[in-house]
Design a protein around this motif. Structure first.
Motif, PDB file in Angstrom:
ATOM      1  N   THR A  73     -30.162 -35.404 -11.680  1.00 53.21           N
ATOM      2  CA  THR A  73     -28.758 -35.589 -12.060  1.00 53.21           C
ATOM      3  C   THR A  73     -28.239 -34.394 -12.845  1.00 53.21           C
ATOM      4  OG1 THR A  73     -29.023 -37.998 -12.130  1.00 53.21           O
ATOM      5  CG2 THR A  73     -27.137 -37.061 -13.291  1.00 53.21           C
ATOM      6  N   LEU A  74     -29.033 -33.889 -13.774  1.00 51.62           N
ATOM      7  CA  LEU A  74     -28.630 -32.714 -14.547  1.00 51.62           C
ATOM      8  C   LEU A  74     -28.458 -31.495 -13.643  1.00 51.62           C
ATOM      9  CD1 LEU A  74     -30.902 -33.060 -17.719  1.00 51.62           C
ATOM     10  CD2 LEU A  74     -28.446 -33.525 -17.539  1.00 51.62           C
ATOM     11  N   ILE A  75     -29.374 -31.332 -12.685  1.00 52.46           N
ATOM     12  CA  ILE A  75     -29.279 -30.214 -11.749  1.00 52.46           C
ATOM     13  C   ILE A  75     -28.006 -30.317 -10.921  1.00 52.46           C
ATOM     14  CG2 ILE A  75     -30.297 -29.189  -9.679  1.00 52.46           C
ATOM     15  CD1 ILE A  75     -33.039 -29.782 -10.845  1.00 52.46           C
ATOM     16  N   TYR A  76     -27.747 -31.501 -10.381  1.00 50.68           N
ATOM     17  CA  TYR A  76     -26.574 -31.688  -9.531  1.00 50.68           C
ATOM     18  C   TYR A  76     -25.278 -31.499 -10.309  1.00 50.68           C
ATOM     19  CZ  TYR A  76     -29.575 -33.402  -5.787  1.00 50.68           C
ATOM     20  OH  TYR A  76     -30.517 -33.495  -4.791  1.00 50.68           O
ATOM     21  N   LEU A  77     -25.236 -31.960 -11.551  1.00 51.19           N
ATOM     22  CA  LEU A  77     -24.040 -31.782 -12.369  1.00 51.19           C
ATOM     23  C   LEU A  77     -23.786 -30.303 -12.646  1.00 51.19           C
ATOM     24  CD1 LEU A  77     -24.351 -34.699 -14.967  1.00 51.19           C
ATOM     25  CD2 LEU A  77     -22.678 -34.475 -13.116  1.00 51.19           C
ATOM     26  N   TYR A  78     -24.861 -29.566 -12.948  1.00 52.04           N
ATOM     27  CA  TYR A  78     -24.718 -28.128 -13.214  1.00 52.04           C
ATOM     28  C   TYR A  78     -24.244 -27.391 -11.967  1.00 52.04           C
ATOM     29  CZ  TYR A  78     -25.976 -23.285 -14.072  1.00 52.04           C
ATOM     30  OH  TYR A  78     -25.934 -21.929 -14.178  1.00 52.04           O
ATOM     31  N   VAL A  79     -24.875 -27.685 -10.820  1.00 58.40           N
ATOM     32  CA  VAL A  79     -24.500 -27.016  -9.573  1.00 58.40           C
ATOM     33  C   VAL A  79     -23.076 -27.374  -9.175  1.00 58.40           C
ATOM     34  CG1 VAL A  79     -25.002 -26.825  -7.113  1.00 58.40           C
ATOM     35  CG2 VAL A  79     -26.867 -26.828  -8.756  1.00 58.40           C
ATOM     36  N   PHE A  80     -22.725 -28.641  -9.314  1.00 55.16           N
ATOM     37  CA  PHE A  80     -21.382 -29.087  -8.964  1.00 55.16           C
ATOM     38  C   PHE A  80     -20.332 -28.387  -9.827  1.00 55.16           C
ATOM     39  CE2 PHE A  80     -17.838 -32.159  -9.430  1.00 55.16           C
ATOM     40  CZ  PHE A  80     -17.443 -32.209  -8.091  1.00 55.16           C
ATOM     41  N   ASN A  81     -20.599 -28.274 -11.122  1.00 54.72           N
ATOM     42  CA  ASN A  81     -19.669 -27.594 -12.025  1.00 54.72           C
ATOM     43  C   ASN A  81     -19.564 -26.114 -11.679  1.00 54.72           C
ATOM     44  OD1 ASN A  81     -18.051 -27.582 -14.645  1.00 54.72           O
ATOM     45  ND2 ASN A  81     -19.623 -26.070 -15.110  1.00 54.72           N
ATOM     46  N   THR A  82     -20.686 -25.496 -11.333  1.00 51.76           N
ATOM     47  CA  THR A  82     -20.673 -24.081 -10.950  1.00 51.76           C
ATOM     48  C   THR A  82     -19.852 -23.855  -9.694  1.00 51.76           C
ATOM     49  OG1 THR A  82     -22.871 -23.774 -11.914  1.00 51.76           O
ATOM     50  CG2 THR A  82     -22.126 -22.100 -10.364  1.00 51.76           C
ATOM     51  N   LEU A  83     -20.015 -24.735  -8.712  1.00 49.63           N
ATOM     52  CA  LEU A  83     -19.244 -24.605  -7.476  1.00 49.63           C
ATOM     53  C   LEU A  83     -17.752 -24.781  -7.736  1.00 49.63           C
ATOM     54  CD1 LEU A  83     -21.514 -26.600  -4.993  1.00 49.63           C
ATOM     55  CD2 LEU A  83     -21.229 -24.129  -5.115  1.00 49.63           C
ATOM     56  N   LEU A  84     -17.393 -25.679  -8.645  1.00 48.85           N
ATOM     57  CA  LEU A  84     -15.984 -25.878  -8.974  1.00 48.85           C
ATOM     58  C   LEU A  84     -15.364 -24.621  -9.572  1.00 48.85           C
ATOM     59  CD1 LEU A  84     -15.791 -29.467 -10.529  1.00 48.85           C
ATOM     60  CD2 LEU A  84     -14.873 -28.709  -8.340  1.00 48.85           C
ATOM     61  N   VAL A  85     -16.140 -23.914 -10.376  1.00 51.23           N
ATOM     62  CA  VAL A  85     -15.620 -22.732 -11.062  1.00 51.23           C
ATOM     63  C   VAL A  85     -15.564 -21.517 -10.145  1.00 51.23           C
ATOM     64  CG1 VAL A  85     -16.042 -21.109 -12.952  1.00 51.23           C
ATOM     65  CG2 VAL A  85     -16.390 -23.561 -13.307  1.00 51.23           C
TER      66      VAL A  85
END
Length: 206
Positions: free
Chosen positions: A56-68
């Motif tokens: 979950t932490l990995i997916y949240l970090y990757v998702f936030n990075t993709l958004l930016v």
């Protein structure tokens, strides 16, 4: 990073005779069996609270990075195509492997399909972006900025710039960049994927 949780998925598919994709729900009659030490010592319970922390932490970090950073300017349909193909492949693999030997196979397949629906989309998006070329910077000129508000998603920040060919481009940016856009040297950051996907976003400096 987004590929790391797949080690667990592949393990569960490879050893499908001991991997259990559903959770030990207290509302069901088999809760005592599925949560017992004997069961857990001979089976891999896929949906388990502590097992979801790191993914979950990995997916949240990757998702936030993709958004930016991963703002798709061209080739969004290619990403959708890859997502559909990958999802169908995983559905076929899941149908052949998940829940074999268990009485509640249909329920396990439901959980598997739901997890894959989320995981495949994020994985394909992250892999496509990771394959893009180094960033090419193009100077641009600040025009204006704006925001949009959503009760569910909060506030989104946008900056509109003038490109060197005279056209304008509106990009979603971070809150800090939004507040300082008119005082900074702005650049259009271009990245291109081998499959024709282009990522554009406005940034500060090189």
């Amino acid at each position: 990073m987004v590929l790391l949780p797949w080690i667990r998925y592949i393990y569960a598919l490879r050893f499908s005779d001991i991997a259990y994709w559903d959770e030990a729900n207290k509302r069901r009659d088999d809760y005592e069996e599925k949560s017992s030490k004997e069961w857990l010592s001979t089976h891999v319970t896929f949906i388990y609270n502590s097992a979801f922390v790191l993914p979950t932490l990995i997916y949240l970090y990757v998702f936030n990075t993709l958004l930016v950073f991963a703002h798709v300017h061209k080739g969004e349909s290619v990403i959708y195509l890859f997502c559909v193909v990958a999802f169908l492949v995983m559905l076929i693999i899941g149908y052949l492997c998940v829940g074999r030997g268990f009485e509640d196979r249909k329920r396990q397949l439901f959980y598997y399909f739901f997890i894959m629906l989320f995981v495949v989309g994020l994985t394909v998006s992250a892999v496509c972006y990771s394959l893009s070329s180094p960033v090419a910077y193009e100077e641009c000129t600040y025009i204006s900025k704006s925001t949009s508000h959503s009760r569910k998603g909060g506030t989104s920040y946008y900056v509109e710039v003038r490109l060197q060919d005279g056209s304008s481009f509106r990009s979603e940016v971070t809150k800090d960049l939004y507040h300082n856009a008119q005082y900074e040297d702005l650049y259009l950051c271009r990245e291109e994927n081998p499959f024709g996907i282009e990522y554009w976003h406005v940034c500060v400096g090189k």
